[in-house]
Scaffold this motif. Structure first.
Motif, PDB file in Angstrom:
ATOM      1  N   ARG A 117      36.575  36.807  44.558  1.00  0.00           N
ATOM      2  CA  ARG A 117      35.832  36.784  43.296  1.00  0.00           C
ATOM      3  C   ARG A 117      35.945  38.123  42.574  1.00  0.00           C
ATOM      4  O   ARG A 117      36.111  38.175  41.362  1.00  0.00           O
ATOM      5  N   HIS A 118      35.891  39.215  43.320  1.00  0.00           N
ATOM      6  CA  HIS A 118      36.032  40.542  42.707  1.00  0.00           C
ATOM      7  C   HIS A 118      37.422  40.714  42.090  1.00  0.00           C
ATOM      8  O   HIS A 118      37.552  41.296  41.014  1.00  0.00           O
ATOM      9  N   PHE A 119      38.446  40.197  42.770  1.00  0.00           N
ATOM     10  CA  PHE A 119      39.803  40.272  42.223  1.00  0.00           C
ATOM     11  C   PHE A 119      39.893  39.464  40.927  1.00  0.00           C
ATOM     12  O   PHE A 119      40.381  39.954  39.907  1.00  0.00           O
TER      13      PHE A 119
ATOM     14  N   LEU B 281      39.958  42.693  32.495  1.00  0.00           N
ATOM     15  CA  LEU B 281      41.125  43.311  31.857  1.00  0.00           C
ATOM     16  C   LEU B 281      41.602  42.479  30.669  1.00  0.00           C
ATOM     17  O   LEU B 281      41.883  43.014  29.599  1.00  0.00           O
ATOM     18  N   THR B 282      41.667  41.175  30.857  1.00  0.00           N
ATOM     19  CA  THR B 282      42.130  40.319  29.758  1.00  0.00           C
ATOM     20  C   THR B 282      41.107  40.272  28.631  1.00  0.00           C
ATOM     21  O   THR B 282      41.485  40.230  27.460  1.00  0.00           O
ATOM     22  N   GLU B 283      39.815  40.301  28.972  1.00  0.00           N
ATOM     23  CA  GLU B 283      38.779  40.347  27.931  1.00  0.00           C
ATOM     24  C   GLU B 283      38.899  41.602  27.069  1.00  0.00           C
ATOM     25  O   GLU B 283      38.535  41.595  25.893  1.00  0.00           O
ATOM     26  N   LYS B 284      39.397  42.678  27.648  1.00  0.00           N
ATOM     27  CA  LYS B 284      39.571  43.937  26.917  1.00  0.00           C
ATOM     28  C   LYS B 284      40.923  43.996  26.205  1.00  0.00           C
ATOM     29  O   LYS B 284      41.301  45.019  25.656  1.00  0.00           O
ATOM     30  N   GLY B 285      41.671  42.887  26.235  1.00  0.00           N
ATOM     31  CA  GLY B 285      42.904  42.798  25.472  1.00  0.00           C
ATOM     32  C   GLY B 285      44.174  43.178  26.209  1.00  0.00           C
ATOM     33  O   GLY B 285      45.234  43.283  25.598  1.00  0.00           O
ATOM     34  N   TYR B 286      44.081  43.356  27.524  1.00  0.00           N
ATOM     35  CA  TYR B 286      45.275  43.699  28.297  1.00  0.00           C
ATOM     36  C   TYR B 286      45.892  42.426  28.870  1.00  0.00           C
ATOM     37  O   TYR B 286      45.197  41.613  29.466  1.00  0.00           O
TER      38      TYR B 286
ATOM     39  N   LYS C 149      39.547  55.213  32.097  1.00  0.00           N
ATOM     40  CA  LYS C 149      38.112  55.052  31.821  1.00  0.00           C
ATOM     41  C   LYS C 149      37.718  53.581  31.879  1.00  0.00           C
ATOM     42  O   LYS C 149      36.665  53.230  32.416  1.00  0.00           O
ATOM     43  N   LEU C 150      38.552  52.713  31.318  1.00  0.00           N
ATOM     44  CA  LEU C 150      38.281  51.278  31.372  1.00  0.00           C
ATOM     45  C   LEU C 150      38.259  50.783  32.815  1.00  0.00           C
ATOM     46  O   LEU C 150      37.371  50.010  33.200  1.00  0.00           O
ATOM     47  N   LEU C 151      39.211  51.217  33.627  1.00  0.00           N
ATOM     48  CA  LEU C 151      39.233  50.800  35.035  1.00  0.00           C
ATOM     49  C   LEU C 151      37.946  51.219  35.746  1.00  0.00           C
ATOM     50  O   LEU C 151      37.367  50.431  36.510  1.00  0.00           O
ATOM     51  N   LEU C 152      37.485  52.423  35.485  1.00  0.00           N
ATOM     52  CA  LEU C 152      36.241  52.896  36.101  1.00  0.00           C
ATOM     53  C   LEU C 152      35.038  52.084  35.621  1.00  0.00           C
ATOM     54  O   LEU C 152      34.136  51.767  36.406  1.00  0.00           O
ATOM     55  N   GLU C 153      35.027  51.708  34.343  1.00  0.00           N
ATOM     56  CA  GLU C 153      33.948  50.862  33.808  1.00  0.00           C
ATOM     57  C   GLU C 153      33.952  49.496  34.482  1.00  0.00           C
ATOM     58  O   GLU C 153      32.885  48.957  34.804  1.00  0.00           O
ATOM     59  N   ILE C 154      35.127  48.933  34.701  1.00  0.00           N
ATOM     60  CA  ILE C 154      35.225  47.629  35.373  1.00  0.00           C
ATOM     61  C   ILE C 154      34.711  47.743  36.806  1.00  0.00           C
ATOM     62  O   ILE C 154      33.963  46.876  37.271  1.00  0.00           O
ATOM     63  N   GLU C 155      35.076  48.802  37.504  1.00  0.00           N
ATOM     64  CA  GLU C 155      34.572  49.000  38.866  1.00  0.00           C
ATOM     65  C   GLU C 155      33.046  48.990  38.895  1.00  0.00           C
ATOM     66  O   GLU C 155      32.437  48.299  39.719  1.00  0.00           O
ATOM     67  N   VAL C 156      32.431  49.735  37.996  1.00  0.00           N
ATOM     68  CA  VAL C 156      30.969  49.811  37.941  1.00  0.00           C
ATOM     69  C   VAL C 156      30.376  48.443  37.593  1.00  0.00           C
ATOM     70  O   VAL C 156      29.397  48.001  38.201  1.00  0.00           O
ATOM     71  N   ALA C 157      30.977  47.744  36.641  1.00  0.00           N
ATOM     72  CA  ALA C 157      30.486  46.420  36.242  1.00  0.00           C
ATOM     73  C   ALA C 157      30.529  45.437  37.410  1.00  0.00           C
ATOM     74  O   ALA C 157      29.714  44.513  37.480  1.00  0.00           O
TER      75      ALA C 157
END
Length: 165
Positions: free
Chosen positions: A14-16, A23-28, A68-76
């Motif tokens: 689920r985390h994966f 990532l896709t929600e952020k446009g990647y 920074k985005l990757l770190l935000e995703i980790e926290v989320a």
């Protein structure tokens, strides 16, 4: 760009999936994903077996902003950092940013320990076995063949839900 994913707490699959979704929600655009692997924890860290994979994404913007985005995703996804080897719900490492070499106070690319870890090299070889490491000039297959890491990495196999207990 290539991102390493790791999780050894909670519902690792689920985390994966949630990491990919964010990532896709952020446009990647996720171009490809490696197979999923179960791996022994690096440094005998607590928390149990890791689920690891590598994602190939279409890069855009700046590597520092992407980190920074990757770190935000980790926290989320519930990541806390009580200690460097603590168990984690989600760990996202920026492994490669094209063929660029980046060194700053907050970011080093290629990831400085990429060549030392089979749990990164094996899924990376799923995607770019003949790709060249930007610093060494060796292929990722060559780096895997010379890697001295002895920790076990095996293909992830979801439980067979039809098995009777």
């Amino acid at each position: 760009a290539y991102i390493g994913f790791g999780s050894n707490l909670g519902d690792r699959i689920r985390h994966f999936s949630a990491s990919c979704q964010k990532l896709t929600e952020k446009g990647y655009s996720i171009l490809r994903a490696s197979s999923l692997y179960d791996t022994e924890p690096w440094g005998r860290a607590p928390g149990g077996v890791y689920l690891n994979a590598v994602l190939e994404i279409e890069r855009r913007g700046d590597a520092a902003d992407f980190l920074k985005l990757l770190l935000e995703i980790e926290v989320a996804l519930g990541r806390t950092r009580p200690s460097p080897m603590s168990p984690r719900t989600c760990d996202l490492d920026l492994l490669l940013w094209g063929s660029e070499r980046i060194t700053s106070a907050d970011l080093v690319v290629p990831h400085p320990r990429l060549t030392e870890r089979r749990f990164v090299l094996i899924p990376l070889c799923d995607l770019i076995p003949d790709g060249l490491h930007p610093t060494s000039g060796l292929t990722f297959t060559e780096l895997l063949e010379s890697c001295t890491d002895t920790l076990q990495v095996w293909p992830h196999r979801p439980p067979n839900l039809t098995d009777k207990a």
